[in-house]
Scaffold this motif. Sequence first.
Motif, PDB file in Angstrom:
ATOM      1  N   PRO A   1       0.814  -1.224   0.000  1.00 23.08           N
ATOM      2  CA  PRO A   1       0.000   0.000   0.000  1.00 23.08           C
ATOM      3  C   PRO A   1       0.844   1.269   0.000  1.00 23.08           C
ATOM      4  O   PRO A   1       2.053   1.234   0.166  1.00 23.08           O
ATOM      5  CB  PRO A   1      -0.757  -0.112   1.319  1.00 23.08           C
ATOM      6  CG  PRO A   1       0.206  -0.815   2.225  1.00 23.08           C
ATOM      7  CD  PRO A   1       1.028  -1.748   1.356  1.00 23.08           C
ATOM      8  N   VAL A   2       0.138   2.390  -0.185  1.00 24.28           N
ATOM      9  CA  VAL A   2       0.691   3.718   0.078  1.00 24.28           C
ATOM     10  C   VAL A   2       0.211   4.095   1.480  1.00 24.28           C
ATOM     11  O   VAL A   2      -0.953   3.893   1.801  1.00 24.28           O
ATOM     12  CB  VAL A   2       0.124   4.741  -0.934  1.00 24.28           C
ATOM     13  CG1 VAL A   2       0.628   6.143  -0.617  1.00 24.28           C
ATOM     14  CG2 VAL A   2       0.471   4.326  -2.349  1.00 24.28           C
ATOM     15  N   ALA A   3       1.119   4.607   2.323  1.00 26.17           N
ATOM     16  CA  ALA A   3       0.693   5.028   3.665  1.00 26.17           C
ATOM     17  C   ALA A   3       0.338   6.517   3.629  1.00 26.17           C
ATOM     18  O   ALA A   3       1.092   7.318   3.060  1.00 26.17           O
ATOM     19  CB  ALA A   3       1.810   4.780   4.664  1.00 26.17           C
ATOM     20  N   VAL A   4      -0.812   6.874   4.173  1.00 19.71           N
ATOM     21  CA  VAL A   4      -1.193   8.287   4.263  1.00 19.71           C
ATOM     22  C   VAL A   4      -1.143   8.686   5.732  1.00 19.71           C
ATOM     23  O   VAL A   4      -1.850   8.118   6.560  1.00 19.71           O
ATOM     24  CB  VAL A   4      -2.585   8.527   3.655  1.00 19.71           C
ATOM     25  CG1 VAL A   4      -3.054   9.950   3.947  1.00 19.71           C
ATOM     26  CG2 VAL A   4      -2.547   8.286   2.152  1.00 19.71           C
ATOM     27  N   ILE A   5      -0.264   9.650   6.045  1.00 25.77           N
ATOM     28  CA  ILE A   5       0.028   9.962   7.448  1.00 25.77           C
ATOM     29  C   ILE A   5      -0.240  11.430   7.754  1.00 25.77           C
ATOM     30  O   ILE A   5       0.538  12.315   7.383  1.00 25.77           O
ATOM     31  CB  ILE A   5       1.511   9.629   7.741  1.00 25.77           C
ATOM     32  CG1 ILE A   5       1.752   8.152   7.423  1.00 25.77           C
ATOM     33  CG2 ILE A   5       1.858   9.969   9.191  1.00 25.77           C
ATOM     34  CD1 ILE A   5       3.170   7.702   7.664  1.00 25.77           C
ATOM     35  N   PRO A   6      -1.351  11.728   8.415  1.00 24.08           N
ATOM     36  CA  PRO A   6      -1.633  13.109   8.817  1.00 24.08           C
ATOM     37  C   PRO A   6      -0.905  13.433  10.122  1.00 24.08           C
ATOM     38  O   PRO A   6      -0.818  12.588  11.010  1.00 24.08           O
ATOM     39  CB  PRO A   6      -3.152  13.090   9.038  1.00 24.08           C
ATOM     40  CG  PRO A   6      -3.483  11.669   9.376  1.00 24.08           C
ATOM     41  CD  PRO A   6      -2.420  10.793   8.782  1.00 24.08           C
ATOM     42  N   LEU A   7      -0.374  14.639  10.203  1.00 24.67           N
ATOM     43  CA  LEU A   7       0.244  15.085  11.448  1.00 24.67           C
ATOM     44  C   LEU A   7      -0.557  16.272  11.970  1.00 24.67           C
ATOM     45  O   LEU A   7      -0.679  17.281  11.285  1.00 24.67           O
ATOM     46  CB  LEU A   7       1.691  15.498  11.206  1.00 24.67           C
ATOM     47  CG  LEU A   7       2.609  14.384  10.707  1.00 24.67           C
ATOM     48  CD1 LEU A   7       4.004  14.931  10.439  1.00 24.67           C
ATOM     49  CD2 LEU A   7       2.664  13.243  11.693  1.00 24.67           C
ATOM     50  N   GLY A   8      -1.108  16.139  13.125  1.00 32.07           N
ATOM     51  CA  GLY A   8      -1.909  17.241  13.672  1.00 32.07           C
ATOM     52  C   GLY A   8      -3.364  17.080  13.277  1.00 32.07           C
ATOM     53  O   GLY A   8      -3.675  16.560  12.204  1.00 32.07           O
ATOM     54  N   GLU A   9      -4.258  17.555  14.168  1.00 31.92           N
ATOM     55  CA  GLU A   9      -5.676  17.279  13.987  1.00 31.92           C
ATOM     56  C   GLU A   9      -6.278  17.971  12.770  1.00 31.92           C
ATOM     57  O   GLU A   9      -7.167  17.445  12.125  1.00 31.92           O
ATOM     58  CB  GLU A   9      -6.450  17.678  15.237  1.00 31.92           C
ATOM     59  CG  GLU A   9      -6.691  16.453  16.099  1.00 31.92           C
ATOM     60  CD  GLU A   9      -7.031  16.792  17.527  1.00 31.92           C
ATOM     61  OE1 GLU A   9      -7.759  17.791  17.735  1.00 31.92           O
ATOM     62  OE2 GLU A   9      -6.571  16.051  18.405  1.00 31.92           O
ATOM     63  N   ASP A  10      -5.776  19.149  12.445  1.00 30.97           N
ATOM     64  CA  ASP A  10      -6.370  19.897  11.334  1.00 30.97           C
ATOM     65  C   ASP A  10      -6.041  19.287   9.968  1.00 30.97           C
ATOM     66  O   ASP A  10      -6.492  19.773   8.943  1.00 30.97           O
ATOM     67  CB  ASP A  10      -5.934  21.373  11.386  1.00 30.97           C
ATOM     68  CG  ASP A  10      -4.413  21.482  11.474  1.00 30.97           C
ATOM     69  OD1 ASP A  10      -3.775  20.452  11.849  1.00 30.97           O
ATOM     70  OD2 ASP A  10      -3.873  22.541  11.160  1.00 30.97           O
ATOM     71  N   THR A  11      -5.232  18.221   9.935  1.00 32.86           N
ATOM     72  CA  THR A  11      -4.896  17.601   8.650  1.00 32.86           C
ATOM     73  C   THR A  11      -5.689  16.316   8.396  1.00 32.86           C
ATOM     74  O   THR A  11      -5.590  15.707   7.337  1.00 32.86           O
ATOM     75  CB  THR A  11      -3.397  17.258   8.585  1.00 32.86           C
ATOM     76  OG1 THR A  11      -3.106  16.374   9.670  1.00 32.86           O
ATOM     77  CG2 THR A  11      -2.541  18.491   8.677  1.00 32.86           C
ATOM     78  N   ALA A  12      -6.467  15.884   9.398  1.00 32.25           N
ATOM     79  CA  ALA A  12      -7.156  14.584   9.297  1.00 32.25           C
ATOM     80  C   ALA A  12      -8.110  14.554   8.105  1.00 32.25           C
ATOM     81  O   ALA A  12      -8.175  13.568   7.371  1.00 32.25           O
ATOM     82  CB  ALA A  12      -7.910  14.291  10.586  1.00 32.25           C
TER      83      ALA A  12
ATOM     84  N   GLU B   1      -3.150   2.558   3.136  1.00 32.49           N
ATOM     85  CA  GLU B   1      -3.309   2.385   4.574  1.00 32.49           C
ATOM     86  C   GLU B   1      -3.259   3.768   5.199  1.00 32.49           C
ATOM     87  O   GLU B   1      -2.266   4.471   5.073  1.00 32.49           O
ATOM     88  CB  GLU B   1      -2.153   1.549   5.156  1.00 32.49           C
ATOM     89  CG  GLU B   1      -2.211   0.067   4.837  1.00 32.49           C
ATOM     90  CD  GLU B   1      -3.373  -0.647   5.529  1.00 32.49           C
ATOM     91  OE1 GLU B   1      -3.850  -0.164   6.589  1.00 32.49           O
ATOM     92  OE2 GLU B   1      -3.800  -1.684   4.988  1.00 32.49           O
ATOM     93  N   GLN B   2      -4.329   4.167   5.887  1.00 35.60           N
ATOM     94  CA  GLN B   2      -4.303   5.427   6.617  1.00 35.60           C
ATOM     95  C   GLN B   2      -3.758   5.166   8.005  1.00 35.60           C
ATOM     96  O   GLN B   2      -4.046   4.136   8.590  1.00 35.60           O
ATOM     97  CB  GLN B   2      -5.726   5.934   6.777  1.00 35.60           C
ATOM     98  CG  GLN B   2      -6.137   6.880   5.702  1.00 35.60           C
ATOM     99  CD  GLN B   2      -7.064   7.932   6.294  1.00 35.60           C
ATOM    100  OE1 GLN B   2      -6.611   8.888   6.897  1.00 35.60           O
ATOM    101  NE2 GLN B   2      -8.346   7.725   6.117  1.00 35.60           N
ATOM    102  N   SER B   3      -3.013   6.109   8.539  1.00 33.18           N
ATOM    103  CA  SER B   3      -2.618   5.889   9.925  1.00 33.18           C
ATOM    104  C   SER B   3      -3.605   6.640  10.799  1.00 33.18           C
ATOM    105  O   SER B   3      -4.022   7.751  10.498  1.00 33.18           O
ATOM    106  CB  SER B   3      -1.180   6.327  10.147  1.00 33.18           C
ATOM    107  OG  SER B   3      -1.121   7.681  10.437  1.00 33.18           O
ATOM    108  N   TYR B   4      -4.001   6.002  11.884  1.00 27.64           N
ATOM    109  CA  TYR B   4      -5.104   6.545  12.678  1.00 27.64           C
ATOM    110  C   TYR B   4      -4.643   7.292  13.921  1.00 27.64           C
ATOM    111  O   TYR B   4      -5.325   8.161  14.412  1.00 27.64           O
ATOM    112  CB  TYR B   4      -6.062   5.421  13.073  1.00 27.64           C
ATOM    113  CG  TYR B   4      -6.664   4.717  11.870  1.00 27.64           C
ATOM    114  CD1 TYR B   4      -7.638   5.346  11.099  1.00 27.64           C
ATOM    115  CD2 TYR B   4      -6.243   3.440  11.502  1.00 27.64           C
ATOM    116  CE1 TYR B   4      -8.190   4.714  10.000  1.00 27.64           C
ATOM    117  CE2 TYR B   4      -6.793   2.801  10.401  1.00 27.64           C
ATOM    118  CZ  TYR B   4      -7.762   3.446   9.653  1.00 27.64           C
ATOM    119  OH  TYR B   4      -8.299   2.823   8.570  1.00 27.64           O
ATOM    120  N   SER B   5      -3.505   6.877  14.476  1.00 27.04           N
ATOM    121  CA  SER B   5      -3.122   7.520  15.739  1.00 27.04           C
ATOM    122  C   SER B   5      -1.624   7.377  15.993  1.00 27.04           C
ATOM    123  O   SER B   5      -0.939   6.634  15.313  1.00 27.04           O
ATOM    124  CB  SER B   5      -3.889   6.884  16.902  1.00 27.04           C
ATOM    125  OG  SER B   5      -3.505   5.531  17.003  1.00 27.04           O
ATOM    126  N   GLY B   6      -1.125   8.121  16.985  1.00 24.98           N
ATOM    127  CA  GLY B   6       0.276   8.023  17.393  1.00 24.98           C
ATOM    128  C   GLY B   6       1.106   9.179  16.869  1.00 24.98           C
ATOM    129  O   GLY B   6       0.674   9.925  15.994  1.00 24.98           O
TER     130      GLY B   6
END
Length: 411
Positions: free
Chosen positions: A324-335, A353-358
């Motif tokens: 997969p491609v991983a999609v990684i948001p950093l910070g809440e305003d990017t979710a 694959e989206q990352s959900y937390s951490g």
Amino acid sequence: MEKVQTVRGTYDVYGSQKRKMKKVIKTASEVVEKYGFEEIETPIFEFTEVFARNLGDTSDIVTKEMYCFSDRGGESLTLRPEGTAGVVRAFISEGMQQNLPVKLYYAGPMFRYERPQKGRQRQFTQFGCELLGVETPQADIEVIAMAYEFVEKLGLQGSVTVEINSLGDKESRDAYREKLVAYLKGHYDSLSADSKERLEKNPLRVLDSKEECDKAIVAAAPLYRDSLNEASKMFFENVLKGLDALGIKYRVNDRLVRGLDYYSHTVFELVTDKLGAQGTVLAGGRYDGLVSQMGGGEVPGIGWACGVERLALLNDEEMGKPRPVAVIPLGEDTAEMALKIAYQLRLAGFPVEQSYSGNIKKRMIKANKANAYKAVIIGSEELAKGVVTIKDLESGEQKEVALDNIVKEVE
Ligand code: ATP
Ligand code: MG
């Protein structure tokens, strides 16, 4: 509290084994669809007679392997132990005789009360196909070619042989039965108890016995080929000629008989040396009498079925999920943007694959664990500029990419 485990001989199928089984079914479907076969799904349970009356009342399946039960209305029902009887039942009850030939395939679970061991389960999956309405050897050749092509496509060609035999037409079978009975009577005392009974009810079944004491006797029994009448011999020769013409390798096995009652003329198995005792991965034959026996017209048929688990076992390459491609948001305003980007990438055909937390570190570890090949990292500051960071997880290289170019960049 119920026991938290599966019933003996049944398994949860997931992960790599599930992917392998799906590949087997997909490969088989693609091959048979090229030959004009269409999928049919019949119920997993049928009236008990559908199997009991047609597979033969001394067959292993009917005597000791069926899962029968009465439902609340008092009907005797049976979980299907094989596919042909149900498909032929459907052929008749749906009135398909009007437009011959009919070519059908199926895939799904079968149930047999057997002694579980490697490659032998109580619930297992079969893929099978049935060609109804063609009485000439072309059908036999085509159906065997199809099986062969399918097994080759799975990458097993080096280890698989087509074993083939002819049981002949009814006249030939009757002649053979007489010779066989005379022979077996000469060895009556050494036969197993089961085979003594089979000798009375259905002597041909003795040939299929798995008891050691019977095997020795069967090894020297008269051969089918010496009882085939001219028409049956000719039929068999034409089947073999066709296989020669197509370059399909086979071995005539005089001892090959099939366990069910409905076979005539051609019977065959694809056998591999890779699985020890459970080496038969696909088996089939011609069943010209079955449709009429079940109350339909005189419609000839031929088909085969394969054990999907056994074929999956043969595929020893570890089958991973697509990367997969991983999609990684950093910070809440990017979710929200992360959701959008993941959605776009999936629409364009990429597994994501989206990352959900951490924190970023944890998320990168997860991305690597998921075997991602690229990560789209979305930070608030970059986002304000209309860009994201795309990191190549193999080389470690990373660069800023405009929002509109993400799909292109991932490609
Ligand atoms: P066997 O002689 O091994 O019992 P069979 O003659 O009963 O085989 P078929 O009814 O012809 O088998 O079924 C076709 C294929 O289905 C077999 O060649 C095998 O690959 C698979 N198969 C049959 N029974 C089982 C089982 N209990 N578990 C897993 N696969 C099976
Ligand atoms: Mg069996």
